[in-house]
Enzyme design. Structure first.
Site, short mmCIF file in Angstrom:
data_model
loop_
_atom_site.label_atom_id
_atom_site.label_comp_id
_atom_site.label_asym_id
_atom_site.label_seq_id
_atom_site.Cartn_x
_atom_site.Cartn_y
_atom_site.Cartn_z
N LYS B 47 1.52 -12.10 -26.58
CA LYS B 47 1.95 -11.48 -25.33
C LYS B 47 3.35 -11.99 -24.99
CE LYS B 47 0.40 -11.00 -20.58
NZ LYS B 47 0.82 -9.59 -20.55
N ASN B 71 -0.98 0.66 -16.82
CA ASN B 71 -1.08 -0.75 -16.46
C ASN B 71 0.17 -1.22 -15.75
OD1 ASN B 71 0.57 -3.00 -17.99
ND2 ASN B 71 0.28 -1.36 -19.47
N SER B 72 -0.04 -2.18 -14.85
CA SER B 72 1.12 -2.86 -14.27
C SER B 72 0.77 -4.34 -14.21
CB SER B 72 1.46 -2.31 -12.88
OG SER B 72 0.55 -2.74 -11.93
N LEU B 75 3.99 -8.68 -16.80
CA LEU B 75 4.34 -9.79 -17.70
C LEU B 75 3.81 -11.14 -17.26
CD1 LEU B 75 8.03 -9.20 -18.91
CD2 LEU B 75 5.91 -8.60 -20.06
N CYS B 133 12.98 -6.15 -19.55
CA CYS B 133 13.25 -6.91 -18.33
C CYS B 133 14.61 -6.51 -17.74
CB CYS B 133 13.29 -8.41 -18.63
SG CYS B 133 11.75 -9.23 -18.31
N GLY B 246 2.11 3.25 -30.12
CA GLY B 246 2.08 4.25 -29.06
C GLY B 246 0.98 5.25 -29.38
C1 LIG Z 1 -2.43 -4.11 -20.84
C2 LIG Z 1 -1.14 -4.00 -21.58
C3 LIG Z 1 -0.25 -5.08 -21.60
C4 LIG Z 1 0.96 -5.00 -22.27
N1 LIG Z 1 1.78 -6.09 -22.29
C5 LIG Z 1 2.94 -6.03 -23.01
C6 LIG Z 1 3.78 -7.16 -23.13
O1 LIG Z 1 3.49 -8.25 -22.59
N2 LIG Z 1 4.92 -7.05 -23.85
C7 LIG Z 1 5.28 -5.89 -24.50
O2 LIG Z 1 6.31 -5.84 -25.17
N3 LIG Z 1 4.47 -4.80 -24.42
C8 LIG Z 1 3.33 -4.84 -23.69
N4 LIG Z 1 2.52 -3.73 -23.64
C9 LIG Z 1 2.90 -2.52 -24.38
C10 LIG Z 1 2.22 -2.47 -25.74
O3 LIG Z 1 2.59 -3.57 -26.52
C11 LIG Z 1 2.55 -1.17 -26.51
O4 LIG Z 1 3.93 -1.12 -26.73
C12 LIG Z 1 2.14 0.07 -25.74
O5 LIG Z 1 0.89 -0.14 -25.11
C13 LIG Z 1 2.05 1.30 -26.61
O6 LIG Z 1 1.09 1.18 -27.62
P1 LIG Z 1 -0.44 1.68 -27.50
O7 LIG Z 1 -0.41 3.10 -27.04
O8 LIG Z 1 -1.02 1.50 -28.86
O9 LIG Z 1 -1.10 0.80 -26.50
C14 LIG Z 1 1.30 -3.79 -22.94
C15 LIG Z 1 0.42 -2.71 -22.93
C16 LIG Z 1 -0.79 -2.79 -22.26
C17 LIG Z 1 -1.72 -1.62 -22.27
#
Ligand SMILES: Cc1cc2nc3c(=O)[nH]c(=O)nc-3n(C[C@H](O)[C@H](O)[C@H](O)COP(=O)(O)O)c2cc1C
Ligand SMILES: Cc1cc2nc3c(=O)[nH]c(=O)nc-3n(C[C@H](O)[C@H](O)[C@H](O)COP(=O)(O)OP(=O)(O)OC[C@H]3O[C@@H](n4cnc5c(N)ncnc54)[C@H](O)[C@@H]3O)c2cc1C
Ligand code: FES
Lengths: 259, 306
Positions: B47, B71-72, B75, B133, B246
């Site tokens: 993470k 999601n929000s 970080l 960021c 994605g």
């Molecule tokens: C709950 C959650 C937390 C995430 N936290 C981060 C993060 O800390 N850093 C980051 O670069 N992307 C974060 N992402 C984005 C994912 O790494 C990814 O780029 C994005 O979800 C798209 O891929 P997916 O459709 O397979 O989930 C987060 C996504 C989700 C759903």
């Protein structure tokens, strides 16, 4: 790293029973799993047929352990949206996808005057807790619901519409109960406003209390940080995960004004 | 008999991956390895961490839409020092696959300081720069939306490390190709894409937004066509490897991304929907390649326009 422990499993549904008011009970048979369960813990559940039912599979839903006998684990569930509705449609021979048991569970005590306060679907985890505590403690249990469809066995029932038991909120007569029954420990589970009110009233009397919190969950195992709630003291606080550090928290450490 | 070759092997510039499947930052932690066997993973991405601890956003932080997740999280992380003291030793002990550390900063200097600190640690195969960021030196706009800023950042960081330097791109930009190119020319050794797409949901009955913060990051099944199109655009203009993510949920999805030019893929939201996604996607890709007796590299970037 060793082979994964069986945290994610599929089990056949042993029975599914409809109750009044949109509630139903799901049971599965698994002695090994039953041995691992503790009151206050939960499972992430999904009807396996969700995968074929709809074109898009959805998230698992957190559901508390309602009862555990030697070989049977039960869940008491209210139909609320698509996840719980699809669980309600599962019948014997259908598979249930399960992740768990998850979460910390309630502290188990002995020799105490315990009050259980439940609201709505906060009932099931306290039911399991009651069973574990009753031999060693004095217990009084109050439960509140919207109407007569939302009540379950306990010592004192409150309904908002007055259709069953006392009319009003479950916390209405709390101060009197606390003093009359010489309560020294409270366990609560239910909607946030109920938990807040319970804490507000009982903390004036310095009574130790634990509450089980609800949160929207994605992973259920601590990796997404989606279920976080503010926990700590004054400015020393952090968002802790309901699925990992909870769902049971010491009510004194919950920052109620931020919830 | 033919010597057994790993048809799924892939490389990310400086690291060899035994599997082309990685996990998207923020969606997969060590606890997932209580469910999934890690030998199906090519690399583990942690993470995102920041220089100082971050509490994250107030709840509710999640909402599931018809086709994907909002999601929000904001970080939430323990900060660099605690990460190094507490999390990194455990990661190093438990992981048998390369570790990629995702981090983010608010200025060029902060990114550089974090990288230099991480360079002193062993057991890290590469970095993923989360450039979402806000950049304090550029009026708070995110690093990742401006090619000049991305270029500057990579140029400053690349000389500081021999490890894999991956830049994670946001889809919320007007020309992804330009940004990918800026990263490559700045010295990035790989690109990962995409981060979440801006999204929102409202309770139609009372008008309240489903996330406390209103707008959040949209991920999962619904963003797959967006991610694929952006990958296609970026792959056309750069030569460094791309880790695509994605909306990848099934092995068939993963193959689409390989055809479109991804050297590796990441599973994010899929881990929540299918706890065995990593294993299942691996098995599917493997069967596909075995059946045709080809290797992954035979299909990477070999898409054809109809
Ligand atoms: C709950 C959650 C937390 C995430 N936290 C981060 C993060 O800390 N850093 C980051 O670069 N992307 C974060 N992402 C984005 C994912 O790494 C990814 O780029 C994005 O979800 C798209 O891929 P997916 O459709 O397979 O989930 C987060 C996504 C989700 C759903
Ligand atoms: C630790 C824990 C234990 C639980 N135990 C039980 C139980 O034993 N029995 C039971 O019936 N329910 C229990 N719940 C609540 C249950 O998880 C939700 O009702 C369920 O997730 C709703 O899913 P759905 O798909 O049916 O509805 P959705 O369509 O997802 O939601 C219906 C409505 O409920 C809201 N909602 C959904 N999930 C939550 C949540 N987790 N917290 C607050 N609001 C939410 C939504 O915003 C929406 O307004 C528990 C929740 C937690 C966190
Ligand atoms: S639901 Fe993912 S951390 Fe709790």
């Amino acid at each position: 790293m060793s082979k994964p422990i069986p945290l994610y499993i599929k089990r056949e549904i042993y029975s599914s029973t409809e109750l009044t008011g949109n509630y139903f009970v799901l049971r599965i048979l698994d002695e090994e799993l039953a041995l691992k369960c503790k009151p206050g813990q939960f499972f992430e559940l999904r009807a396996a047929k969700m995968e074929t039912d709809c074109s898009l599979p959805k998230l698992f839903k957190p559901i508390s352990i309602y009862d555990v006998t030697k070989v049977i684990i039960s869940f008491l569930i209210k139909k609320r949206g698509s996840g719980t509705n699809s669980l309600s449609k599962s019948t014997t021979t259908d598979l249930l996808e399960m992740i768990g048991p998850l979460g910390n569970g309630f502290p188990i005590v002995s020799g105490r005057n315990v009050l259980l306060v439940s609201g709505g679907i906060g009932y099931p985890p306290l039911s399991y807790l009651y069973k574990e505590l009753i031999a060693q403690n004095q217990i009084y249990w109050i439960h509140g619901g919207g109407g007569s469809n939302d009540v379950f066995p306990c010592n004192e029932v409150w309904t908002i519409d007055g259709s069953y038991g006392n009319k009003g909120m479950v916390t209405e007569n709390l101060e009197n109960i606390l003093t009359e029954k010489k309560i020294d420990l409270i366990y609560s589970c239910g909607p946030i406003p109920m938990l807040k009110e319970c804490f507000r009233k009982a903390s004036k009397l310095n009574i130790e209390q634990y509450c089980s919190l609800e949160a929207y969950m994605a992973c259920g195992i601590g990796s997404c940080y989606g279920c976080a709630v503010p926990i700590g003291k004054n400015d020393q606080w952090n968002y802790l995960r309901v699925c990992q550090e909870g769902p049971v928290f010491n009510a004194e450490e919950v920052l109620w004004n931020l919830l | 008999m033919e010597p057994s070759v790993n048809k799924l092997q892939t490389s990310l510039g400086r690291i060899m991956l035994q599997s082309p499947i990685t996990v998207a930052s923020g969606t997969f932690a060590l606890d997932n390895l209580k469910i999934v066997e890690q030998n199906f993973l090519g690399a583990f991405v942690c993470k995102t961490i920041t220089r100082h601890p971050k509490k994250g956003n107030p709840p509710p932080r999640l909402f599931e839409t018809e086709a994907g997740l909002l999601n929000s999280i904001g970080l939430q992380n323990p900060g660099l020092d605690k990460f190094i003291a507490e999390d990194l030793p455990v990661l190093k002990e438990k992981l048998d696959v390369p570790l990629i550390v995702s981090f983010s900063g608010s200025s060029y200097a902060e990114f550089a300081e974090m990288l230099e600190t991480l360079e002193k640690q062993e057991g890290i195969a590469g970095y993923e720069l989360n450039v979402s960021c806000p950049n304090v030196e550029n009026e708070g706009i995110a690093f990742g939306v401006n090619p000049d800023i991305v270029h500057q950042l990579c140029k400053q960081l690349a000389p500081l490390t021999e490890r894999e330097l991956i830049v994670k791109l946001s889809p919320n930009v007007s020309d992804i190709g330009m940004i990918a190119k800026a990263a490559e020319e700045g010295g990035a050794t790989a690109i990962s894409m995409i981060n979440t797409v801006w999204g929102m949901a409202i309770n139609y009955q009372n008008g309240k937004s489903m996330l406390q913060k209103g707008i959040g990051g949209y991920s999962g099944i619904g963003i797959k066509p967006i991610a694929l199109a952006l990958l296609y655009q970026a792959a056309k203009v750069i030569h460094i490897p791309i880790i695509a993510m994605g909306g990848i949920y099934k092995w068939q999805d993963a193959l689409e991304f390989f055809w479109a030019g991804a050297s590796a893929i990441s599973l994010g939201t899929a881990n929540f929907i299918d706890p065995l996604a990593v294993q299942n996607v691996y098995a599917g890709i493997n069967a596909f390649l075995q059946e045709r007796n080809i290797t992954l590299s035979d299909i990477v970037g070999k898409y054809e326009l109809e």
